[in-house]
Design a protein around this motif. Structure first.
Motif, mmCIF file in Angstrom:
data_model
loop_
_atom_site.group_PDB
_atom_site.id
_atom_site.type_symbol
_atom_site.label_atom_id
_atom_site.label_comp_id
_atom_site.label_asym_id
_atom_site.label_seq_id
_atom_site.Cartn_x
_atom_site.Cartn_y
_atom_site.Cartn_z
ATOM 1 N N TRP A 148 0.857 -1.191 0.000
ATOM 2 C CA TRP A 148 0.000 0.000 0.000
ATOM 3 C C TRP A 148 0.890 1.236 0.000
ATOM 4 O O TRP A 148 1.942 1.244 0.633
ATOM 5 C CB TRP A 148 -0.877 -0.030 1.244
ATOM 6 C CG TRP A 148 -1.859 1.091 1.405
ATOM 7 C CD1 TRP A 148 -3.171 1.090 1.013
ATOM 8 C CD2 TRP A 148 -1.637 2.354 2.043
ATOM 9 N NE1 TRP A 148 -3.773 2.273 1.369
ATOM 10 C CE2 TRP A 148 -2.855 3.065 2.006
ATOM 11 C CE3 TRP A 148 -0.527 2.943 2.653
ATOM 12 C CZ2 TRP A 148 -2.984 4.339 2.537
ATOM 13 C CZ3 TRP A 148 -0.642 4.212 3.181
ATOM 14 C CH2 TRP A 148 -1.867 4.904 3.123
ATOM 15 N N GLN A 149 0.462 2.271 -0.696
ATOM 16 C CA GLN A 149 1.231 3.522 -0.747
ATOM 17 C C GLN A 149 0.287 4.706 -0.685
ATOM 18 O O GLN A 149 -0.723 4.753 -1.404
ATOM 19 C CB GLN A 149 2.068 3.587 -2.025
ATOM 20 C CG GLN A 149 2.829 4.902 -2.212
ATOM 21 C CD GLN A 149 3.694 4.890 -3.456
ATOM 22 O OE1 GLN A 149 4.506 3.983 -3.651
ATOM 23 N NE2 GLN A 149 3.521 5.885 -4.309
ATOM 24 N N SER A 150 0.611 5.676 0.164
ATOM 25 C CA SER A 150 -0.218 6.871 0.302
ATOM 26 C C SER A 150 0.174 7.912 -0.740
ATOM 27 O O SER A 150 1.155 7.766 -1.472
ATOM 28 C CB SER A 150 -0.033 7.472 1.699
ATOM 29 O OG SER A 150 1.253 8.091 1.803
ATOM 30 N N GLN A 151 -0.592 8.981 -0.768
ATOM 31 C CA GLN A 151 -0.185 10.153 -1.522
ATOM 32 C C GLN A 151 0.976 10.820 -0.786
ATOM 33 O O GLN A 151 1.181 10.603 0.408
ATOM 34 C CB GLN A 151 -1.339 11.146 -1.635
ATOM 35 C CG GLN A 151 -2.397 10.770 -2.658
ATOM 36 C CD GLN A 151 -3.443 11.861 -2.799
ATOM 37 O OE1 GLN A 151 -3.813 12.506 -1.818
ATOM 38 N NE2 GLN A 151 -3.928 12.087 -4.008
ATOM 39 N N SER A 152 1.716 11.643 -1.495
ATOM 40 C CA SER A 152 2.789 12.395 -0.839
ATOM 41 C C SER A 152 2.170 13.475 0.044
ATOM 42 O O SER A 152 1.039 13.926 -0.178
ATOM 43 C CB SER A 152 3.711 13.030 -1.885
ATOM 44 O OG SER A 152 2.982 13.891 -2.744
ATOM 45 N N PHE A 153 2.910 13.881 1.079
ATOM 46 C CA PHE A 153 2.409 14.881 2.022
ATOM 47 C C PHE A 153 3.571 15.736 2.499
ATOM 48 O O PHE A 153 4.744 15.456 2.239
ATOM 49 C CB PHE A 153 1.709 14.208 3.205
ATOM 50 C CG PHE A 153 2.528 13.124 3.857
ATOM 51 C CD1 PHE A 153 3.533 13.426 4.757
ATOM 52 C CD2 PHE A 153 2.303 11.782 3.541
ATOM 53 C CE1 PHE A 153 4.289 12.431 5.349
ATOM 54 C CE2 PHE A 153 3.063 10.784 4.130
ATOM 55 C CZ PHE A 153 4.046 11.106 5.033
ATOM 56 N N SER A 154 3.226 16.782 3.258
ATOM 57 C CA SER A 154 4.264 17.705 3.714
ATOM 58 C C SER A 154 4.103 18.113 5.165
ATOM 59 O O SER A 154 4.956 18.844 5.695
ATOM 60 C CB SER A 154 4.258 18.970 2.830
ATOM 61 O OG SER A 154 2.973 19.587 2.853
ATOM 62 N N THR A 155 3.032 17.677 5.836
ATOM 63 C CA THR A 155 2.824 18.084 7.229
ATOM 64 C C THR A 155 2.713 16.845 8.122
ATOM 65 O O THR A 155 2.408 15.745 7.659
ATOM 66 C CB THR A 155 1.544 18.920 7.380
ATOM 67 O OG1 THR A 155 0.399 18.099 7.129
ATOM 68 C CG2 THR A 155 1.552 20.099 6.415
ATOM 69 N N ARG A 156 2.919 17.046 9.421
ATOM 70 C CA ARG A 156 2.821 15.939 10.370
ATOM 71 C C ARG A 156 1.381 15.432 10.485
ATOM 72 O O ARG A 156 1.142 14.243 10.652
ATOM 73 C CB ARG A 156 3.335 16.372 11.742
ATOM 74 C CG ARG A 156 3.518 15.190 12.701
ATOM 75 C CD ARG A 156 3.868 15.667 14.097
ATOM 76 N NE ARG A 156 5.000 16.583 14.099
ATOM 77 C CZ ARG A 156 5.403 17.264 15.173
ATOM 78 N NH1 ARG A 156 4.759 17.129 16.310
ATOM 79 N NH2 ARG A 156 6.435 18.083 15.099
ATOM 80 N N GLY A 157 0.415 16.329 10.347
ATOM 81 C CA GLY A 157 -0.979 15.912 10.375
ATOM 82 C C GLY A 157 -1.318 14.996 9.214
ATOM 83 O O GLY A 157 -2.043 14.001 9.374
ATOM 84 N N GLU A 158 -0.802 15.300 8.017
ATOM 85 C CA GLU A 158 -1.033 14.440 6.849
ATOM 86 C C GLU A 158 -0.321 13.101 7.018
ATOM 87 O O GLU A 158 -0.824 12.063 6.587
ATOM 88 C CB GLU A 158 -0.555 15.157 5.585
ATOM 89 C CG GLU A 158 -1.409 16.363 5.201
ATOM 90 C CD GLU A 158 -0.808 17.155 4.057
ATOM 91 O OE1 GLU A 158 -1.580 17.733 3.274
ATOM 92 O OE2 GLU A 158 0.452 17.200 3.941
ATOM 93 N N TRP A 159 0.866 13.159 7.647
ATOM 94 C CA TRP A 159 1.560 11.891 7.923
ATOM 95 C C TRP A 159 0.721 11.014 8.842
ATOM 96 O O TRP A 159 0.570 9.814 8.595
ATOM 97 C CB TRP A 159 2.911 12.164 8.578
ATOM 98 C CG TRP A 159 3.571 10.911 9.111
ATOM 99 C CD1 TRP A 159 4.358 10.050 8.413
ATOM 100 C CD2 TRP A 159 3.441 10.372 10.436
ATOM 101 N NE1 TRP A 159 4.748 8.994 9.220
ATOM 102 C CE2 TRP A 159 4.197 9.163 10.462
ATOM 103 C CE3 TRP A 159 2.784 10.778 11.589
ATOM 104 C CZ2 TRP A 159 4.294 8.381 11.612
ATOM 105 C CZ3 TRP A 159 2.879 9.993 12.730
ATOM 106 C CH2 TRP A 159 3.623 8.809 12.738
ATOM 107 N N GLN A 160 0.169 11.581 9.897
ATOM 108 C CA GLN A 160 -0.638 10.811 10.845
ATOM 109 C C GLN A 160 -1.857 10.208 10.158
ATOM 110 O O GLN A 160 -2.229 9.058 10.411
ATOM 111 C CB GLN A 160 -1.074 11.700 12.000
ATOM 112 C CG GLN A 160 -1.755 10.930 13.145
ATOM 113 C CD GLN A 160 -0.806 9.966 13.825
ATOM 114 O OE1 GLN A 160 0.200 10.381 14.406
ATOM 115 N NE2 GLN A 160 -1.118 8.667 13.763
ATOM 116 N N GLN A 161 -2.471 10.973 9.278
ATOM 117 C CA GLN A 161 -3.634 10.466 8.552
ATOM 118 C C GLN A 161 -3.241 9.288 7.666
ATOM 119 O O GLN A 161 -3.928 8.253 7.634
ATOM 120 C CB GLN A 161 -4.258 11.578 7.711
ATOM 121 C CG GLN A 161 -5.515 11.145 6.962
ATOM 122 C CD GLN A 161 -6.110 12.272 6.132
ATOM 123 O OE1 GLN A 161 -5.450 13.289 5.880
ATOM 124 N NE2 GLN A 161 -7.343 12.104 5.705
ATOM 125 N N ALA A 162 -2.135 9.427 6.929
ATOM 126 C CA ALA A 162 -1.680 8.344 6.063
ATOM 127 C C ALA A 162 -1.256 7.129 6.888
ATOM 128 O O ALA A 162 -1.509 5.978 6.508
ATOM 129 C CB ALA A 162 -0.518 8.823 5.190
#
Length: 237
Positions: A118-132
């Motif tokens: 599985w692979q998430s979309q790229s992100f740039s914030t810690r909140g997006e990391w936590q969601q992924a």
């Protein structure tokens, strides 16, 4: 003086014809079995070659994911809960730096249990990391084996790829100069020298032991070692 009449040409008897037909039928049967055996061997060789190529591609992706693991402030670069391995890694496009989450697990599907990524979309914030990170954990537990999940979740902003058949897998971490069964890594306390460090430290190595089920392609137990590049050893073997 009258000439003697020549004897009429002699034809095949019924027994001779039956013998000839039997011999030809036997030769045809032997030839057919030979062709069938050759065709079966060719098919098996092709299936094995396809399985080897798929496995090589899968292990190359496995190594690439580990090579690209990165650390972000107060995040986890790696996590193993006994079911799914989650990694925080850099994107593969050097021209556009990015970070994403990948996950590996075994999941059942219409064609049996398979190793999946599985692979998430790229992100740039810690909140997006936590969601992924949370999405990766949920993906490993949803039991999704349907055609939709196998083709990936483009609409959900992630990809889900079905890889090689596998009946079981085990992970080991190389810590304190020895291989130990992988488990939840202890958290790292923040220090003044590294206040933006990760929550856990990346182990010096990861050992994969995966069992391939009997079939038309490959089978048996495969061991693959990856060593962190900074340790000074080859990345994988």
């Amino acid at each position: 003086m009258p000439r003697a009449k020549s004897a009429a040409p002699r034809g095949f008897t019924l027994i001779e014809l039956l013998v000839a037909i039997s011999v030809m039928a036997l030769l045809s049967l032997v030839s057919w079995r030979g062709l069938e055996s050759m065709s079966r061997a060719t098919t098996q060789n092709q299936q094995r070659a396809d399985a080897v190529l798929t496995l090589q591609t899968t292990l190359a992706q496995w190594g690439a994911d580990l090579d690209a693991v990165t650390t972000l402030a107060q995040t986890r670069p790696i996590d193993w809960d006994g079911r799914v391995l989650r990694l925080t890694r850099r994107g593969s496009d050097a021209a556009t730096p990015s970070v994403l989450v990948v996950a590996w697990t075994l999941k059942p599907g219409p064609d049996g249990v398979r190793w999946r990524r599985w692979q998430s979309q790229s992100f740039s914030t810690r909140g997006e990391w936590q969601q992924a990170w949370n999405m990766a954990a949920a993906w490993s537990q949803d039991g999704g084996g349907g055609a939709g999940s196998q083709n990936g979740g483009a609409a959900g902003g992630y990809s889900d790829v079905t890889l090689v058949p596998a009946s079981s897998w085990q992970l080991y971490f190389f810590r304190e100069n020895t291989w130990v069964p992988a488990s939840q890594l202890p958290t790292v306390a923040p220090t003044p020298n590294n206040p933006a460090g990760p929550v856990v430290a990346m182990p010096d190595g990861v050992r994969l032991v995966i069992t391939l089920p009997p079939g038309d392609g490959l089978s048996g137990t495969l061991t693959r070692d990856w060593v962190r590049p900074t340790v000074g050893a080859p990345r994988s073997s």
